[in-house]
Design an enzyme around this catalytic site. Sequence first.
Site, PDB file in Angstrom:
ATOM      1  N   CYS A  39     -36.527   5.247 -23.597  1.00 11.50           N
ATOM      2  CA  CYS A  39     -35.607   6.328 -23.989  1.00 11.50           C
ATOM      3  C   CYS A  39     -35.179   6.185 -25.443  1.00 11.50           C
ATOM      4  O   CYS A  39     -34.794   7.160 -26.081  1.00 11.50           O
ATOM      5  CB  CYS A  39     -34.404   6.322 -23.070  1.00 11.50           C
ATOM      6  SG  CYS A  39     -33.584   4.724 -23.029  1.00 11.50           S
ATOM      7  N   LYS A  92     -32.133   3.317  -5.379  1.00 15.09           N
ATOM      8  CA  LYS A  92     -33.405   4.015  -5.196  1.00 15.09           C
ATOM      9  C   LYS A  92     -34.200   3.967  -6.505  1.00 15.09           C
ATOM     10  O   LYS A  92     -33.937   4.695  -7.433  1.00 15.09           O
ATOM     11  CB  LYS A  92     -33.204   5.482  -4.785  1.00 15.09           C
ATOM     12  CG  LYS A  92     -34.503   6.034  -4.207  1.00 15.09           C
ATOM     13  CD  LYS A  92     -34.767   7.477  -4.490  1.00 15.09           C
ATOM     14  CE  LYS A  92     -35.167   7.852  -5.867  1.00 15.09           C
ATOM     15  NZ  LYS A  92     -36.531   7.424  -6.299  1.00 15.09           N
TER      16      LYS A  92
END
Length: 474
Positions: free
Chosen positions: A288, A179
């Site tokens: 990140c 997903k």
Amino acid sequence: TMAHSKALLVLENFIGGKFVPCSSYIDSYNPSTGDVYCRVPDSGKEEVEAAVKAAKDAFPIWSSKSPLERSQILNKLADLIEHELEAFAQAESKDQGKTIKFARTVDIPRAVYNFRFFASSILHHTTECTEMATMGCVHYTSRAPVGVAGLISPWNLPLYLLTWKIAPAIACGNTVVAKPSEMTSVTAWMMCKLLEKAGVPHGVVNVVFGTGAKAGEALVCHPDVPLISFTGSTLTAQRITEKSAPHCKRLSLELGGKNPAIVFDDADLTQCIPTTLRSSFANQGEICLCTSRIFVQRGIYSEFLKRFVAEAKKWKVGNPSDPTVDMGALISKEHLEKVRSYVKKAQAEGARVLCGEGVDSLALPTGNQKGYFMLPTIIAEVKDESCCMQEEIFGPVTCVVSFDTEEEVIGRANSVKYGLAATVWSSNVGRVHRVAQRLQSGLVWTNCWLVRDLNLPFGGMKASGIGREGAKDS
Ligand code: NAD
């Protein structure tokens, strides 16, 4: 308008080797124009159920294939994506707001390499064996796929991070339900179109599009998905941990960071300044691993600031599809507002904004006036306790502060809840290693940034994650 909606790109779920329409859809925006240009399935329990079933059915055959057979399929898929590299790069740039330059040189080449890397890596996995000669016994370990892996990925490096999970999962014989982020689903859908040609059997890779709250949670709560590999925010990871606890799922969590760069007064600034600009502002600061706290030793603090700000002002912000642009648009209007609000908070606390947001003006091309842009922003004199020094901002904002001693800076660098990555700049080899050992950080770069061999374990300490990814670690 109707005429307008006809031109929209409409994605479909990919389940059991077939594209399947969904009963409802979510609007997806082009961050550089602010226009809705794509509709993404708003999947829920029903769609996840169908995808898990397809993955479960495909597992016995896929897991019994030899590593070599799987390796050949992964390599074929890598070739097919590489063949369409430019189309994938254009789509990623349009969907995410990142520059075409970044999508062409980082995102898509890495997605291709992820498949090649695990296609190769899987051929070299060996297991342990110990002999108890006096007993006439041999002990050995064997590694087995777990079944259906649930893979959930974020919007900042869409295909790059999704394939970093799909490749090891299927290389090892698992089947997957993936997903992607509802904000950046297009390249995952494009990849689905290549699976059959690559020889990936139906049901081995299923992709369900939709929101985290609906589609993501249905996957996390599904009893037939024993493993969840997630990359995203720490807050979402906490929710996933709670929801999966009753099922005792295996979790791999790659989360946020508040990454320090430590610049000692013997650092080579001709290398440090351009690299720290990239580490702060590459991909709009939406990586990140981006630097957001820069500690500079007192002796070179003012020189560093002067040169750093002068170089930041040269960054070209604008239309991401212009190959000369260095920084594109942020992912969404909401995210842009959130990132801006940190700059306002810093000002309210008495910090100095040296360039960017609220200080310099941003001239945008006509077609991009409604896009989600902001300039690279550098803030000085921020207190360590400030939310700007503690929370992940995830945008083109970096804070610069000064320090005096090695001992002091290690303590201050470690005084956040995160521990993903750090950068140490010094020409003293002993100091570089000494400091690196003491930083609470899954990864420490010295005199460089974003250089990584995929064989190494990757992951965070503290609130930056649980588990490691890379070669055998994945
Ligand atoms: P996010 O946590 O909001 O979303 C990540 C994914 O999780 C999306 O696909 C989302 O739809 C899904 N999701 C949201 N709620 C869910 C729920 N309740 N159950 C299941 N799934 C759910 O993160 P984001 O805003 O997309 O990405 C940015 C974050 O990702 C930053 O914190 C960044 O540091 C982090 N990140 C970490 C790494 C790493 O390797 N450590 C890499 C890239 C990004």
